[in-house]
Design an enzyme around this catalytic site. Structure first.
Site, short mmCIF file in Angstrom:
data_model
loop_
_atom_site.label_atom_id
_atom_site.label_comp_id
_atom_site.label_asym_id
_atom_site.label_seq_id
_atom_site.Cartn_x
_atom_site.Cartn_y
_atom_site.Cartn_z
CB SER B 48 -0.93 0.00 1.22
OG SER B 48 -0.18 0.02 2.41
CG HIS B 49 2.29 3.24 2.62
ND1 HIS B 49 1.39 2.43 3.26
CD2 HIS B 49 1.88 4.51 2.84
CE1 HIS B 49 0.49 3.18 3.87
NE2 HIS B 49 0.75 4.44 3.63
CG ASP B 189 -4.98 -1.86 3.00
OD1 ASP B 189 -4.15 -2.06 2.09
OD2 ASP B 189 -4.78 -2.15 4.18
#
Lengths: 346, 346
Positions: B48-49, B189
């Protein structure tokens, strides 16, 4: 939980508390400081940390743990670090000794920390962060307790109930304050459930086999759970580290080992951080604090409650009346103990 | 969520990221710093990052928000306070500029704070607390985001996803690090669930009418929830205050207003606190840090996982291979964008 309450005046509660503590052997400083704290909690109707805790303080002496006349030693460790060694006294006295140095350091350096070491600790943290916020500083306070709480994914106790507390000054209002256990339920509430033989909320504890339970006796033999799953568990680990190894004091497991089944209140340390808005923002600090009010308005404007609101309402009500409700069974026990410790000639 | 992954070498990922960012108009400092951060996240399989966030960085330019060549200004505010004004650049560059001053102040004063102001922020906080912990300091970092999250007991968004991150140095090992959103689910998310059209976990969001939902589109129109009920909500409020009004920067609601439906990554501030174990404990600091290991052993010894363990395992695996998995749809989008921005003669 028993809902039988009796009303006692604030003055009577103070006299009862100080009298009991002095009779038990606490110094005047200890007796006054402890009583002030538990009466403040009771006025706020924070029953788990109110007059009930006087019993814990008596047990600390009865079981030979506390030095009831300890004088704390304040040590300047670094430009922004002060240490207050409670020398086996109660944390509150050492906190009071360290607080002026903490506030002065925070104002000078912008941020500062107070480590309270070697203390017995039974009180809520909100009275401390509230005092710091009343001085116009932002405060964070953490402490460990006894190893009663299992980590997320585990089955055996490692953490304490490990409270996290925060205070934020509000111009012209009571500060924004919260103080929560990182356990799913406060240990004090478990004790009250034991005394009143009422079931625990679901999801707060496991038994000795690691299975979920609502029986407070089984929970005591097993473990409590953290709030919020792995996130609460991570916070609890952080608190162990900050209030334990960082400041050279005991973890919850070490505090429990030190307790050696005396079953008294934990012996450990506490970390308090204070931040000075003026150091960050200079003359714009007050305007920025007021911008915090916009946030509070947005929360309360949709019917959600600020964490400290209920306590403050109880405080206003009880301070006006000069009296507050106390659980009858707590007051009965305190009076029985007070009578037993008073010479008959009195 | 799509489970189609492609393997890309670390070197290719760096070349892809830096090339795209430079072509888009970022300065060399921005391009290198952003790429380093997202590649580190991808190596740790923090999807997600990871590289996914390069898209956010391109959108920041496309929508006219970021100054892609901003040079941060570091200001010494107080003995223990440093401010790094990102001047509308990306937070990472300002963090890098302020970090040496933060570390020096923490070692001298015992505790210090870095306020990063006026920055666009898309990254996880763990790379920052990990860097501080690698210097032997304890770190806490918080930031707000956009107002996507309703307070406990409320129905409308006030808070951001408001991550809380912590780093603790471990002698001879990777630091103990956690970094969690105080929302019940990360915004990244939610975006991935939208892209893959898969339902959200229960209990993470409400729709525009305040009713529970697992539809990511409905959640975007409604609000996310905090983790841990009123405790998570209290923490999220604290983060709004610390990373907003305390340091003179925007709250999540203000960041969202600033965004003005550009739908880019938040514009705001970040507060980082560093604590120096040696200032608290002097020569006993190392022994005390080792006592932290007893805590970690007690957690891992019962089969519970330390928060950072999975990332560190992925890091070891992928660093050895010199390559890591990336979601195919993310890589496809990046390559399409890279091709579109590359002159045909190349």
């Amino acid at each position: 939980m028993s809902d039988d309450f009796e009303t006692i005046t604030i003055d009577d509660a103070k006299a009862l508390g100080e009298g009991m503590l002095l009779a038990a052997g606490y110094s005047e400083d200890h007796a006054r400081t402890i009583t002030d704290c538990v009466v403040r909690a009771q006025v706020d109707e924070c029953h788990s940390h109110g007059l009930y805790r006087l019993i814990s303080c008596l047990e600390l002496i009865e079981r030979g743990k506390v030095d009831p006349a300890a004088t704390p030693v304040v040590e300047d460790r670094a430009p922004a670090i002060v240490r207050a060694d409670a020398r086996r006294g109660v944390s509150l006295v050492a906190f009071g000794a360290g607080l002026p140095v903490l506030a002065e350091k925070a104002r000078h350096c912008g941020i500062a920390a107070l480590a309270v070491n070697n203390c017995f600790h039974f009180s809520a943290l909100w009275p401390e962060v509230e005092r710091i916020a009343d001085e116009g500083l932002v405060a964070i306070a953490v402490t460990v307790s006894h190893a009663w709480v299992a980590p997320a994914g585990g089955s055996r106790p490692v953490f304490g109930t490990n409270p996290f507390s925060f205070g934020w000054p509000r111009p012209g209002k009571h500060p924004f304050v919260f103080d929560f256990a990182t356990s799913a339920i406060a240990r004090g509430d478990i004790e009250l459930h034991r005394r009143t033989q009422t079931p625990l909320p679901e999801g707060t504890a496991i038994d000795a086999d690691g299975k979920p339970t609502t029986d407070p006796e089984e929970a005591v033999d097993g473990a409590m759970l953290t709030f919020g799953g792995h996130k609460g568990s991570a916070l609890s680990a952080m608190i162990e580290l900050l209030a334990g190894p960082l400041i050279g004091d005991l973890t919850s497991a070490e505090s429990m080992a030190f307790d050696d089944d005396a079953k008294v209140t934990p012996f450990h340390g506490e970390l308090i951080i204070a931040l000075d808005p003026a150091s960050f923002m200079g003359h714009a600090a007050l305007d920025n604090l007021k911008r915090g009010e916009t946030l509070f308005d947005a929360i309360e404007g949709q019917g959600a409650r600020l964490p400290s609101a209920r306590r403050y309402r109880a405080r206003a009500r009880n301070a006006k009346a000069g009296a507050m409700p106390v659980r009858t069974n707590v007051l009965d026990e305190l009076r029985t103990r007070a009578a037993a410790s008073t010479p008959k000639s009195n």
